[in-house]
Design an enzyme around this catalytic site. Structure first.
Site, short mmCIF file in Angstrom:
data_model
loop_
_atom_site.label_atom_id
_atom_site.label_comp_id
_atom_site.label_asym_id
_atom_site.label_seq_id
_atom_site.Cartn_x
_atom_site.Cartn_y
_atom_site.Cartn_z
N ARG A 65 7.40 -6.99 75.07
CA ARG A 65 8.31 -7.78 76.19
C ARG A 65 8.71 -6.86 77.35
O ARG A 65 8.52 -7.21 78.55
CB ARG A 65 9.57 -8.38 75.48
CG ARG A 65 10.68 -9.18 76.41
CD ARG A 65 11.41 -9.91 75.89
NE ARG A 65 12.71 -10.28 76.48
CZ ARG A 65 12.75 -11.28 77.31
NH1 ARG A 65 11.73 -11.85 77.62
NH2 ARG A 65 13.82 -11.36 77.84
N HIS A 115 9.43 -5.76 70.39
CA HIS A 115 10.17 -5.82 71.71
C HIS A 115 9.76 -5.08 72.85
O HIS A 115 9.81 -5.52 73.79
CB HIS A 115 11.65 -5.73 71.52
CG HIS A 115 12.47 -6.51 72.26
ND1 HIS A 115 12.64 -7.95 72.22
CD2 HIS A 115 13.33 -6.03 73.29
CE1 HIS A 115 13.43 -8.43 73.08
NE2 HIS A 115 13.84 -7.17 73.75
N TYR A 171 15.32 -3.54 81.20
CA TYR A 171 14.10 -3.81 80.30
C TYR A 171 12.90 -3.41 81.37
O TYR A 171 11.66 -3.61 80.81
CB TYR A 171 14.17 -5.19 80.28
CG TYR A 171 14.66 -5.83 78.77
CD1 TYR A 171 13.96 -6.34 77.87
CD2 TYR A 171 16.05 -5.67 78.81
CE1 TYR A 171 14.46 -6.64 76.76
CE2 TYR A 171 16.47 -6.02 77.72
CZ TYR A 171 16.16 -6.45 76.68
OH TYR A 171 16.49 -6.93 75.45
N ARG A 227 9.89 -13.53 73.87
CA ARG A 227 10.41 -12.86 72.81
C ARG A 227 9.50 -13.34 71.49
O ARG A 227 9.05 -14.39 71.42
CB ARG A 227 11.92 -13.14 72.50
CG ARG A 227 12.67 -12.76 73.61
CD ARG A 227 14.19 -13.31 73.43
NE ARG A 227 15.37 -12.97 74.41
CZ ARG A 227 15.43 -13.62 75.50
NH1 ARG A 227 14.70 -14.80 75.88
NH2 ARG A 227 16.37 -12.83 76.40
N LYS A 239 17.13 -17.27 73.33
CA LYS A 239 18.32 -16.39 72.78
C LYS A 239 19.70 -16.64 73.61
O LYS A 239 20.53 -16.53 72.90
CB LYS A 239 17.89 -14.91 72.84
CG LYS A 239 18.95 -13.92 72.14
CD LYS A 239 18.24 -12.61 72.75
CE LYS A 239 19.21 -11.55 72.20
NZ LYS A 239 18.98 -10.24 72.30
N HIS A 288 16.12 -13.32 81.64
CA HIS A 288 17.28 -12.48 81.72
C HIS A 288 18.22 -13.14 82.79
O HIS A 288 17.90 -13.55 83.92
CB HIS A 288 16.89 -11.09 82.63
CG HIS A 288 16.13 -10.42 81.60
ND1 HIS A 288 14.83 -9.93 81.60
CD2 HIS A 288 16.62 -9.59 80.26
CE1 HIS A 288 14.25 -9.41 80.48
NE2 HIS A 288 15.53 -9.12 79.84
#
Length: 345
Positions: free
Chosen positions: A297, A294, A329, A201, A226, A320
């Site tokens: 990513r 983003h 994603y 990130r 995160k 994740h």
């Protein structure tokens, strides 16, 4: 039994004293309103559902958010504080004049609908509602303010959606790399390349410290993530070279352990390199207005899957926690799947 008296100013004050309950009072313009409130309040006490609402009726949303900003916001991560600053300002401006007790599900639903009509994404509105909902949760559970319920909990939230499906073509990646590498500060190019090579990130890259790097083993250790789950990110050969360039940068100062550093602030301390303004300008110049940082990513995670790594392996790199989030994603190129089909046909 309630006591109702007329005040010197001509209003009517209702006072209720009942065993087992705190003394409660409220002032009204008419005696009839005082009588009605007294009957309702005593009935709620008899049924055991009375909630002391005086504080919630006096405290405005603006005041509540000011307290939230003092007591709750500092407990959040710096990256979260930055993301939520604009939402907090928006909510305070929209609801600020209302008291906590005056906010109803209908008002919150109207705010939701207006934001969606303005063209805001479902996820943007969901995050705004989540912040407003957390304010009420905090007021009820932590500040013990008398509210019967959380009005945000009683409305429908916009669907999460399928997520963005933005992939970089080889041609566009070359254009992007050429643009960022021409910037006067080489850190911009290194950061963009690192994002595509590792799937980290933006906040994880910008806050990298030199002691987190082990370039001989080609790994980066992330502790502040995160989702609060530390992870170790393996590095490609190119990512390793990029980080080597960064830490051996001849202009690198001795007063920071940040890999990507900014100028000293008023406190004489260096903060992470800030790329938002130049990133926006470069996207505008290239005609890539819809490209989000983003998305890099997303691109990295999709490439890991296309390279043949398992879901578990990709998740261990990207961080994740669930396969469902990982799939949101990940977007595979159809042309790459065609090539794989040819191998089995």
């Amino acid at each position: 039994m309630a006591t109702i008296v007329k005040t010197e100013s001509g209003t009517w004050k209702a006072l209720i004293r009942r065993t087992g309950w705190p003394t409660t009072s409220k002032t009204f313009r008419t005696k009839r309103d005082a009588d009605d409130w007294s009957r309702r309040t005593e009935d709620e006490m008899v049924r055991g559902v009375f909630v002391q609402r005086t504080t919630s009726e006096k405290m405005s949303i603006a005041d509540a958010f000011d307290r939230y900003n003092r007591e709750v916001v500092p407990t959040k991560k710096n990256s979260t504080q930055l993301r939520e600053a604009g939402r907090l300002k928006l909510l305070k401006m929209h609801f600020g004049k209302y008291s906590l007790a005056a906010i109803t599900p209908e008002l919150v639903a109207k705010f939701r609908d207006n934001r969606l009509e303005e063209g805001k994404s479902n996820n943007t509105v969901r995050l705004e509602l989540a912040l407003l909902g957390h304010l009420f949760t905090t007021a009820i559970k932590e500040w013990h303010i008398g509210l019967a319920y959380n009005p945000v909990a009683n409305i429908r939230k916009p669907s999460a959606g399928e997520g963005r499906n933005h992939r970089l073509s080889v041609e566009n990646q070359i254009k992007l790399f050429n643009a960022v590498n021409k910037h006067s500060n080489p850190m911009l190019g290194w950061i963009v390349q690192l994002a595509i090579e590792t799937g980290m990130r933006q906040s994880e890259i910008l806050n990298l410290k030199t002691y987190q790097l082990d370039l001989s083993r080609r790994i980066v250790s992330l502790n502040d993530t995160k989702n609060d789950s530390p992870r170790t990110v393996p590095l490609t050969k190119h990512a390793t070279e990029v980080l080597q360039y960064a830490i051996t940068n001849p202009l690198r100062p001795d007063d920071t352990d940040l890999v990507f550093f900014g100028e000293p602030g008023k406190d004489k301390k260096r903060k992470p390199y800030q790329l938002n303004k130049v990133w926006i300008q470069i996207k505008k110049d290239m005609g890539f207005a819809d490209l989000h940082f983003h998305d890099l990513r997303h691109e990295a995670v999709s490439r890991l899957v296309e390279a043949g790594l398992s879901d578990q392996e990709v998740a261990s790199i990207s961080g994740h926690k669930s396969m469902q989030m990982l799939r949101r994603y990940t977007h595979l190129r159809a042309e790459d799947l065609v090539a794989k089909l040819d191998k089995i046909s």
